[in-house]
Design an enzyme around this catalytic site. Structure first.
Site, mmCIF file in Angstrom:
data_model
loop_
_atom_site.group_PDB
_atom_site.id
_atom_site.type_symbol
_atom_site.label_atom_id
_atom_site.label_comp_id
_atom_site.label_asym_id
_atom_site.label_seq_id
_atom_site.Cartn_x
_atom_site.Cartn_y
_atom_site.Cartn_z
ATOM 1 C CB ILE A 41 -4.442 -37.906 -44.751
ATOM 2 C CG1 ILE A 41 -5.005 -39.057 -43.911
ATOM 3 C CG2 ILE A 41 -2.954 -38.103 -45.008
ATOM 4 C CD1 ILE A 41 -4.821 -40.439 -44.507
ATOM 5 C CG HIS A 82 -13.082 -17.354 -15.142
ATOM 6 N ND1 HIS A 82 -13.271 -16.936 -16.441
ATOM 7 C CD2 HIS A 82 -12.361 -16.386 -14.517
ATOM 8 C CE1 HIS A 82 -12.689 -15.747 -16.593
ATOM 9 N NE2 HIS A 82 -12.134 -15.400 -15.446
ATOM 10 N NE ARG A 108 -6.619 -45.726 -44.111
ATOM 11 C CZ ARG A 108 -5.361 -46.163 -44.266
ATOM 12 N NH1 ARG A 108 -4.453 -45.400 -44.858
ATOM 13 N NH2 ARG A 108 -5.014 -47.358 -43.845
ATOM 14 C CD GLU A 119 -11.207 -32.149 -52.226
ATOM 15 O OE1 GLU A 119 -10.367 -32.671 -51.486
ATOM 16 O OE2 GLU A 119 -12.186 -32.768 -52.701
ATOM 17 C CB ALA A 159 -8.397 -44.870 -33.857
HETATM 18 P P1 FAD Z 1 -6.296 -50.864 -38.874
HETATM 19 O O1 FAD Z 1 -5.733 -49.927 -37.884
HETATM 20 O O2 FAD Z 1 -6.085 -50.557 -40.308
HETATM 21 O O3 FAD Z 1 -5.692 -52.294 -38.528
HETATM 22 C C1 FAD Z 1 -5.933 -53.407 -39.317
HETATM 23 C C2 FAD Z 1 -4.827 -54.413 -39.070
HETATM 24 O O4 FAD Z 1 -5.194 -55.660 -39.675
HETATM 25 C C3 FAD Z 1 -3.496 -54.027 -39.706
HETATM 26 O O5 FAD Z 1 -2.443 -54.274 -38.822
HETATM 27 C C4 FAD Z 1 -3.388 -54.953 -40.928
HETATM 28 O O6 FAD Z 1 -2.055 -55.253 -41.282
HETATM 29 C C5 FAD Z 1 -4.085 -56.185 -40.381
HETATM 30 N N1 FAD Z 1 -4.621 -57.093 -41.414
HETATM 31 C C6 FAD Z 1 -5.372 -56.780 -42.495
HETATM 32 N N2 FAD Z 1 -5.758 -57.910 -43.157
HETATM 33 C C7 FAD Z 1 -5.222 -58.945 -42.447
HETATM 34 C C8 FAD Z 1 -5.272 -60.351 -42.593
HETATM 35 N N3 FAD Z 1 -5.980 -60.930 -43.572
HETATM 36 N N4 FAD Z 1 -4.599 -61.099 -41.700
HETATM 37 C C9 FAD Z 1 -3.901 -60.540 -40.691
HETATM 38 N N5 FAD Z 1 -3.826 -59.210 -40.491
HETATM 39 C C10 FAD Z 1 -4.491 -58.425 -41.359
HETATM 40 N N6 FAD Z 1 -8.261 -41.981 -36.618
HETATM 41 C C11 FAD Z 1 -8.565 -41.306 -35.503
HETATM 42 O O7 FAD Z 1 -9.558 -41.634 -34.838
HETATM 43 N N7 FAD Z 1 -7.793 -40.268 -35.067
HETATM 44 C C12 FAD Z 1 -6.699 -39.855 -35.746
HETATM 45 O O8 FAD Z 1 -6.031 -38.917 -35.338
HETATM 46 C C13 FAD Z 1 -6.368 -40.544 -36.940
HETATM 47 N N8 FAD Z 1 -5.284 -40.176 -37.655
HETATM 48 C C14 FAD Z 1 -4.964 -40.886 -38.777
HETATM 49 C C15 FAD Z 1 -3.845 -40.478 -39.501
HETATM 50 C C16 FAD Z 1 -3.493 -41.154 -40.652
HETATM 51 C C17 FAD Z 1 -2.273 -40.707 -41.433
HETATM 52 C C18 FAD Z 1 -4.257 -42.279 -41.070
HETATM 53 C C19 FAD Z 1 -3.852 -43.053 -42.293
HETATM 54 C C20 FAD Z 1 -5.364 -42.680 -40.360
HETATM 55 C C21 FAD Z 1 -5.735 -41.983 -39.203
HETATM 56 N N9 FAD Z 1 -6.854 -42.328 -38.474
HETATM 57 C C22 FAD Z 1 -7.180 -41.622 -37.343
HETATM 58 C C23 FAD Z 1 -7.717 -43.455 -38.863
HETATM 59 C C24 FAD Z 1 -7.357 -44.700 -38.022
HETATM 60 O O9 FAD Z 1 -6.002 -45.006 -38.222
HETATM 61 C C25 FAD Z 1 -8.248 -45.860 -38.432
HETATM 62 O O10 FAD Z 1 -9.600 -45.493 -38.335
HETATM 63 C C26 FAD Z 1 -7.995 -47.057 -37.516
HETATM 64 O O11 FAD Z 1 -6.651 -47.451 -37.581
HETATM 65 C C27 FAD Z 1 -8.906 -48.216 -37.904
HETATM 66 O O12 FAD Z 1 -8.651 -49.295 -37.058
HETATM 67 P P2 FAD Z 1 -8.897 -50.798 -37.529
HETATM 68 O O13 FAD Z 1 -8.544 -51.639 -36.341
HETATM 69 O O14 FAD Z 1 -10.227 -50.929 -38.107
HETATM 70 O O15 FAD Z 1 -7.867 -51.059 -38.706
HETATM 71 P P1 NAD Z 2 -10.680 -38.078 -46.802
HETATM 72 O O1 NAD Z 2 -11.875 -38.810 -47.245
HETATM 73 O O2 NAD Z 2 -10.711 -37.359 -45.503
HETATM 74 O O3 NAD Z 2 -10.277 -37.004 -47.900
HETATM 75 C C1 NAD Z 2 -9.978 -37.347 -49.223
HETATM 76 C C2 NAD Z 2 -10.131 -36.112 -50.083
HETATM 77 O O4 NAD Z 2 -9.603 -36.399 -51.368
HETATM 78 C C3 NAD Z 2 -11.600 -35.717 -50.271
HETATM 79 O O5 NAD Z 2 -11.764 -34.354 -49.984
HETATM 80 C C4 NAD Z 2 -11.852 -36.054 -51.730
HETATM 81 O O6 NAD Z 2 -12.817 -35.226 -52.332
HETATM 82 C C5 NAD Z 2 -10.475 -35.850 -52.332
HETATM 83 N N1 NAD Z 2 -10.261 -36.551 -53.600
HETATM 84 C C6 NAD Z 2 -10.682 -37.800 -53.942
HETATM 85 N N2 NAD Z 2 -10.277 -38.098 -55.198
HETATM 86 C C7 NAD Z 2 -9.576 -37.033 -55.644
HETATM 87 C C8 NAD Z 2 -8.899 -36.744 -56.859
HETATM 88 N N3 NAD Z 2 -8.863 -37.615 -57.874
HETATM 89 N N4 NAD Z 2 -8.293 -35.546 -56.989
HETATM 90 C C9 NAD Z 2 -8.322 -34.645 -55.966
HETATM 91 N N5 NAD Z 2 -8.958 -34.863 -54.796
HETATM 92 C C10 NAD Z 2 -9.563 -36.060 -54.628
HETATM 93 O O7 NAD Z 2 -9.493 -39.128 -46.854
HETATM 94 P P2 NAD Z 2 -8.000 -39.095 -46.315
HETATM 95 O O8 NAD Z 2 -7.549 -37.705 -46.043
HETATM 96 O O9 NAD Z 2 -7.238 -39.951 -47.254
HETATM 97 O O10 NAD Z 2 -8.140 -39.841 -44.941
HETATM 98 C C11 NAD Z 2 -8.734 -41.139 -44.894
HETATM 99 C C12 NAD Z 2 -9.479 -41.325 -43.622
HETATM 100 O O11 NAD Z 2 -8.562 -41.548 -42.553
HETATM 101 C C13 NAD Z 2 -10.300 -40.120 -43.169
HETATM 102 O O12 NAD Z 2 -11.535 -40.044 -43.813
HETATM 103 C C14 NAD Z 2 -10.461 -40.417 -41.718
HETATM 104 O O13 NAD Z 2 -11.507 -41.337 -41.571
HETATM 105 C C15 NAD Z 2 -9.137 -41.063 -41.354
HETATM 106 N N6 NAD Z 2 -8.250 -40.052 -40.733
HETATM 107 C C16 NAD Z 2 -8.675 -39.475 -39.566
HETATM 108 C C17 NAD Z 2 -7.885 -38.519 -38.969
HETATM 109 C C18 NAD Z 2 -8.361 -37.881 -37.705
HETATM 110 O O14 NAD Z 2 -9.288 -38.405 -37.103
HETATM 111 N N7 NAD Z 2 -7.779 -36.769 -37.274
HETATM 112 C C19 NAD Z 2 -6.667 -38.143 -39.532
HETATM 113 C C20 NAD Z 2 -6.290 -38.745 -40.732
HETATM 114 C C21 NAD Z 2 -7.090 -39.702 -41.311
#
Ligand code: FAD
Ligand code: NAD
Length: 479
Positions: A197, A458, A286, A216, A334
């Protein structure tokens, strides 16, 4: 009398909504319970991914990259622009429209598949009858409804990890929600955490003109990636994109004074430092979301990372209760969540659902992009596995030259004896699309020789993977 379903899915992110659709396709009477609300206070399906994750971040990455190209790369094509400017509110409203289209699209898919959608927090009630039927409460404000279901799929996802001394308010100190909603480019942006992120969001705002410093904690950079890829990325991100990346930092305090935020930390040499910024993004990982699920009511077992404990078929310790996605072990991605959702629906239907965690592709949507599947060189060395490596640079590829995107390379790692592909690592243009060929190859237990003998179009970027595979046997042609 409470409504009764075959399957109750808790959470409508990519794990939950896909599981619900597949359950409905397989003929189960399915309910999906989700509590997400958009900023207007309306129910919004799609979870983190669609609302504040994958989709909105990619929208902003695309907009900011277009700006960067127009500002710095178009002139090499003879395209000269005058008076170029960036309208950040328009970019954000485009992102919001994309999110709205997708989240309402899921509501439409639910209607099409006759899935009951309930808005509110789902929690196990005491007294599940040991597998016959589970009682679930759905709480929305002061309204509570109880339902029952034979099978439960938990897909409650994850939430941002907080640092105890850093109060996220999503105005000045931001998590992913605030980082995706800024309406103007901050002059100085701090990011805690050089993870996925931090790098994606840091890239967006750097391209739009912010001075970005990423702090970091770990001594290395992108430690989950192949070391050589991580080194190349760090070089490009610092020298070409201008991200200020400091590793081995220890943050001691955060102070908000008037308009500015001061981060106090010690650097890699142990010297005390101060960073003043206008906005601060906290992206330090996370945590699985099990709060308020009523796990304690039914004895649902968590592991030592507070994730729901599951076996290789996503079965929890409770009969007919499964868990998928970010709330269980494995990468928080995801596509991994969705595939687990499909697999569980098929397992419930008595089919052979399965997800191979060894071939989940990773993509980081920076510029250049980073993608990989399988083992890194450092993992193979640590496991004492003998391997051969083949590598090829984008610089020597015709399509990359025509695009003007020549940074990076592809590396193929293959078993020294059998030549079976063990890992593929890419940094370069559009590698998010190229990695799928490597995933298919690994799923079919291909050798590097197999890829080397397949005809690649190509000129195309895919030829870089072809040449890297040839290079495993030291017979790359164009270098
Ligand atoms: P979530 O998407 O977190 O969905 C969980 C849902 O459950 C939410 O709507 C929540 O409100 C609901 N919920 C929770 N508890 C309850 C409850 N008790 N009752 C009812 N509802 C509830 N992954 C990728 O693969 N590619 C990417 O490019 C990518 N980019 C990302 C960028 C960012 C900024 C972030 C934060 C994450 C990104 N991820 C990416 C990670 C991806 O978003 C997650 O891995 C994915 O959303 C996980 O899916 P999930 O269904 O497990 O949970
Ligand atoms: P991350 O685990 O990718 O990175 C977190 C970073 O924060 C690590 O490098 C860690 O060493 C550092 N860190 C932890 N504590 C710290 C501190 N006290 N001070 C300074 N640095 C510290 O986590 P994220 O970037 O928050 O993303 C969460 C997850 O969401 C990812 O691991 C990934 O699974 C998912 N995500 C995926 C995509 C994608 O697929 N393109 C994009 C965004 C997020």
């Amino acid at each position: 009398m409470s409504q009764s379903f075959d399957v109750a899915v808790i959470g409508a992110g990519p794990g939950g909504y896909v599981a619900a659709i597949r359950c409905a396709q397989l003929g189960f009477n399915t309910v999906c319970i989700d509590e997400w609300k958009n900023p207007q206070g309306k129910a919004s399906l799609g979870g983190t991914c669609l609302n504040v994750g994958c989709i909105p971040s990619k929208a902003l990455l695309e907009s900011s990259e277009n700006y960067e190209r127009a500002a710095h790369k178009f002139s090499a094509h003879g395209i000269n622009l005058q008076g170029l400017s960036m309208d950040v509110p328009v970019m954000i409203s485009r992102k919001n429209k994309i999110v709205a289209a997708f989240t309402s699209g899921i509501a439409m898919l639910f209607r099409k598949n006759k899935i009951t959608s309930m808005h509110g927090r789902g929690a196990f009630l005491k007294g599940g009858t040991g597998g016959e039927v589970w009682q679930i409460e759905v709480k929305n404000g002061d309204q509570t409804e109880a339902i029952e279901a034979k099978y439960v799929i938990i897909a409650t996802g994850s939430t941002p990890r907080q640092l105890p001394f850093v109060p996220v308010d999503n105005e000045r100190i931001l998590d992913n929600v605030g980082a995706l909603a800024l309406t103007e480019t901050p002059k100085r942006l701090g990011v805690i955490g050089a993870g996925v992120i931090g790098l994606e969001m840091g890239s967006v705002w750097r391209r739009l003109g912010a001075e970005v410093t990423i702090l970091e904690a770990l001594p290395g950079f992108l430690m989950a990636a192949d070391e050589q890829v991580a080194k190349e990325a760090q070089k490009i991100f610092t020298r070409e994109l201008g991200l200020g990346i400091q590793t081995s930092v220890k943050i001691s305090a955060i102070r908000v004074d008037g308009e500015s935020i001061t981060v106090e930390y010690t650097d890699a040499q142990g010297a005390a430092q101060k960073l003043e910024v206008d906005k601060l993004i906290v992206a330090v990982g996370r945590i699985p979301n099990t709060a308020g699920l009523g796990a304690e009511n039914v004895g649902l077992q968590l592991d030592n990372h507070d994730r729901i404990e599951v076996d290789s078929h996503c079965r929890t310790n409770l009969p007919n209760v499964y868990a998928v996605g970010d709330v269980v072990r494995g990468p928080m991605l995801a596509h991994k969540a969705s595939e687990e959702g499909v697999a569980v629906a098929e397992i419930i239907a008595g089919q052979a659902g399965h997800v191979n965690l060894d071939t989940i592709p990773w993509v980081i949507y920076t510029s250049p992009e980073i993608a990989w599947v399988g083992k890194t060189e450092q993992e193979l060395k640590a496991a004492g596995i003998q391997y051969k490596a083949g590598q090829f640079p984008f610089m020597a590829n015709g399509r990359a030259r025509a695009l003007g995107e020549t940074s990076g390379f592809v590396k193929v790692l293959a078993d020294a004896d059998t030549d079976r592909i063990l890992g593929v690592h890419m940094i370069g243009p559009y590698v998010s699309e190229m990695i799928s060929e490597a995933v298919v190859a690994m799923e079919f237990a291909a050798s590097s020789e197999d890829i080397a003998r397949i005809v690649h179009a190509h000129p195309s970027l895919s030829e870089v993977l072809h040449e890297a595979a040839l290079s495993v046997d030291k017979r790359a042609l164009h270098i």
